[in-house]
Design a protein around this motif. Structure first.
Motif, mmCIF file in Angstrom:
data_model
loop_
_atom_site.group_PDB
_atom_site.id
_atom_site.type_symbol
_atom_site.label_atom_id
_atom_site.label_comp_id
_atom_site.label_asym_id
_atom_site.label_seq_id
_atom_site.Cartn_x
_atom_site.Cartn_y
_atom_site.Cartn_z
ATOM 1 N N VAL A 139 0.860 -1.189 0.000
ATOM 2 C CA VAL A 139 0.000 0.000 0.000
ATOM 3 C C VAL A 139 0.895 1.239 0.000
ATOM 4 C CG1 VAL A 139 -1.739 1.290 1.318
ATOM 5 C CG2 VAL A 139 -1.809 -1.216 1.278
ATOM 6 N N ASP A 140 0.693 2.120 -0.961
ATOM 7 C CA ASP A 140 1.465 3.375 -1.025
ATOM 8 C C ASP A 140 0.781 4.449 -0.181
ATOM 9 O OD1 ASP A 140 2.672 1.973 -3.084
ATOM 10 O OD2 ASP A 140 2.909 3.767 -4.319
ATOM 11 N N LEU A 141 1.543 5.148 0.614
ATOM 12 C CA LEU A 141 0.967 6.250 1.400
ATOM 13 C C LEU A 141 1.821 7.499 1.224
ATOM 14 C CD1 LEU A 141 0.182 4.321 4.693
ATOM 15 C CD2 LEU A 141 -1.516 5.314 3.140
ATOM 16 N N HIS A 142 1.167 8.636 1.095
ATOM 17 C CA HIS A 142 1.903 9.892 0.925
ATOM 18 C C HIS A 142 2.463 10.358 2.263
ATOM 19 C CE1 HIS A 142 1.109 10.521 -3.284
ATOM 20 N NE2 HIS A 142 -0.062 9.942 -3.055
ATOM 21 N N THR A 143 3.750 10.697 2.249
ATOM 22 C CA THR A 143 4.443 11.074 3.498
ATOM 23 C C THR A 143 5.249 12.365 3.317
ATOM 24 O OG1 THR A 143 6.338 9.746 2.837
ATOM 25 C CG2 THR A 143 4.738 8.669 4.257
ATOM 26 N N SER A 144 4.914 13.148 2.293
ATOM 27 C CA SER A 144 5.768 14.305 1.971
ATOM 28 C C SER A 144 5.958 15.236 3.170
ATOM 29 C CB SER A 144 5.181 15.106 0.803
ATOM 30 O OG SER A 144 3.902 15.605 1.161
ATOM 31 N N GLU A 145 4.905 15.427 3.971
ATOM 32 C CA GLU A 145 5.005 16.432 5.043
ATOM 33 C C GLU A 145 5.790 15.895 6.245
ATOM 34 O OE1 GLU A 145 3.894 19.557 3.745
ATOM 35 O OE2 GLU A 145 4.005 18.002 2.208
ATOM 36 N N ALA A 146 5.585 14.627 6.586
ATOM 37 C CA ALA A 146 6.400 14.033 7.664
ATOM 38 C C ALA A 146 7.864 13.991 7.240
ATOM 39 C CB ALA A 146 5.905 12.628 7.992
ATOM 40 N N ARG A 147 8.092 13.733 5.953
ATOM 41 C CA ARG A 147 9.479 13.668 5.456
ATOM 42 C C ARG A 147 10.186 15.009 5.644
ATOM 43 N NH1 ARG A 147 11.672 12.034 -0.604
ATOM 44 N NH2 ARG A 147 13.823 11.797 0.064
ATOM 45 N N LYS A 148 9.437 16.089 5.468
ATOM 46 C CA LYS A 148 10.051 17.419 5.676
ATOM 47 C C LYS A 148 10.530 17.581 7.116
ATOM 48 C CE LYS A 148 7.312 19.629 2.069
ATOM 49 N NZ LYS A 148 6.090 20.403 1.775
ATOM 50 N N MET A 149 9.974 16.763 8.015
ATOM 51 C CA MET A 149 10.371 16.821 9.428
ATOM 52 C C MET A 149 11.209 15.596 9.827
ATOM 53 S SD MET A 149 9.073 19.697 9.954
ATOM 54 C CE MET A 149 9.741 19.794 11.617
ATOM 55 N N ASP A 150 11.846 14.977 8.831
ATOM 56 C CA ASP A 150 12.732 13.812 9.058
ATOM 57 C C ASP A 150 11.982 12.563 9.520
ATOM 58 O OD1 ASP A 150 14.990 15.204 8.297
ATOM 59 O OD2 ASP A 150 15.740 15.513 10.345
ATOM 60 N N GLY A 151 10.682 12.515 9.274
ATOM 61 C CA GLY A 151 9.914 11.351 9.723
ATOM 62 C C GLY A 151 9.391 10.534 8.567
ATOM 63 N N GLY A 152 8.793 9.406 8.900
ATOM 64 C CA GLY A 152 8.243 8.529 7.871
ATOM 65 C C GLY A 152 7.194 7.603 8.449
ATOM 66 N N LEU A 153 6.991 6.475 7.799
ATOM 67 C CA LEU A 153 5.849 5.622 8.128
ATOM 68 C C LEU A 153 5.999 4.897 9.469
ATOM 69 C CD1 LEU A 153 5.177 4.230 4.576
ATOM 70 C CD2 LEU A 153 3.712 5.780 5.874
ATOM 71 N N THR A 154 7.199 4.393 9.756
ATOM 72 C CA THR A 154 7.298 3.647 11.020
ATOM 73 C C THR A 154 7.114 4.597 12.202
ATOM 74 O OG1 THR A 154 9.705 3.813 11.391
ATOM 75 C CG2 THR A 154 8.934 1.998 9.973
ATOM 76 N N CYS A 155 7.587 5.835 12.040
ATOM 77 C CA CYS A 155 7.655 6.773 13.182
ATOM 78 C C CYS A 155 6.297 7.140 13.758
ATOM 79 C CB CYS A 155 8.299 8.089 12.757
ATOM 80 S SG CYS A 155 9.601 7.969 11.578
ATOM 81 N N MET A 156 5.251 7.051 12.938
ATOM 82 C CA MET A 156 3.981 7.665 13.356
ATOM 83 C C MET A 156 3.036 6.719 14.096
ATOM 84 S SD MET A 156 3.259 10.393 10.310
ATOM 85 C CE MET A 156 3.358 9.246 8.938
ATOM 86 N N SER A 157 3.538 5.563 14.512
ATOM 87 C CA SER A 157 2.681 4.684 15.332
ATOM 88 C C SER A 157 3.549 3.768 16.181
ATOM 89 C CB SER A 157 1.759 3.829 14.440
ATOM 90 O OG SER A 157 2.499 3.040 13.545
ATOM 91 N N ILE A 158 2.923 3.270 17.236
ATOM 92 C CA ILE A 158 3.512 2.174 18.031
ATOM 93 C C ILE A 158 2.570 0.995 17.811
ATOM 94 C CG2 ILE A 158 4.153 1.355 20.322
ATOM 95 C CD1 ILE A 158 4.271 4.311 21.214
#
Ligand code: CIR
Length: 252
Positions: free
Chosen positions: A231-250
């Motif tokens: 599944v593709d997910l857009h992460t452009s805004e988190a990437r601007k803050m050095d983040g990505g897909l794993t970072c946004m959940s536990i």
């Protein structure tokens, strides 16, 4: 299988978080949309979503992954390496305490969850500007007490170890070129990222589905060959803050 995901909505001041990226000013409305799509994707994979409110004092707090390492038997409450993020973990601990016994990383140890790879029963702890040797030692001791093996790995050029390496199940790792053939990972099948697509190292394996950042076609094709849903997910805004897909959940 994971059954729960803790997430936190990005706050209005999220652009005040730490970043080394030079990708422009992130957009609040857009990150809310991208974050909501991410949460819905986790929910569709069967995870119950525990959604926390934004933390006005902590602009990076939606990167909840960094605040804890959760195994089937224990929740280790991290001690973030960045001083501006220290304290984010305080509101995560009572949530995790509903599900697991909790143990804290103590000073002078520091650990960011983004440095910790869980590959079944084995853990790789990245040593980085955020996770120090003392934090890794404390975390390793707790993991060992709960039946896991662990080792440290220098995190390399990325912010965290999981900026460069992620576990995809079935003894397979997705790795950047600089980790290809790394001795710590020699027991694993490795999928090596194209140098132009290294941001896609931060792919998230959840309940035998792969969530990948949108826009990395070569990586998408390599991962589709594994036979898992992608599944593709857009992460452009988190990437601007050095983040990505794993970072946004536990996930646990
Ligand atoms: C930070 O520098 O701490 C945040 N701006 C980004 C954290 C990303 N977290 C992660 O990769 N686990």
């Amino acid at each position: 299988m994971f059954t729960q995901a803790i997430v936190r909505k990005p706050g209005k001041n999220f652009a005040a978080g730490i970043t080394s990226a030079s990708l422009g000013t992130p957009d609040y409305e857009l990150i809310l949309t991208q974050h909501e799509n991410y949460v819905q994707a986790l929910n569709r994979l069967g995870l119950n979503i525990i959604s926390l409110e934004a933390e006005p004092d902590y602009p990076d707090a939606y990167f909840v992954e960094d605040t804890a390492v959760v195994t089937p038997l224990v929740a280790v409450i991290a001690r973030p390496g960045a001083p501006s993020r220290r304290g984010e973990e305080d509101s995560i601990e009572p949530v995790l305490a509903r599900f697991r016994p909790t143990v804290r990383i103590r000073p002078p140890g520091t650990v960011d969850g983004g440095d910790v790879i869980m590959a079944e029963n084995r853990f790789f702890i990245g040593l980085s500007a955020r996770t120090n040797a003392e934090g890794a030692r404390q975390l390793g001791r707790i993991l060992k007490e709960h039946g896991h093996t662990w080792e440290t790995v220098p995190a390399g050029v990325g912010l965290h170890l999981k900026s460069s390496v992620n576990y995809l199940g079935r003894q397979t790792l997705l790795v950047t070129q600089s980790f290809a053939g790394h001795k710590a990972f020699k027991a694993y099948h490795q999928i090596i990222l194209d140098p132009a697509e290294e941001y896609a190292a931060n792919t998230l394996w959840v309940n035998d589905c792969l969530l990948i950042p949108a826009g990395f076609e070569k990586t998408g094709n390599k991962l589709k060959a594994l036979g898992l849903p992608v599944v593709d997910l857009h992460t452009s805004e988190a990437r601007k803050m050095d983040g990505g897909l794993t970072c946004m959940s536990i996930r646990f």
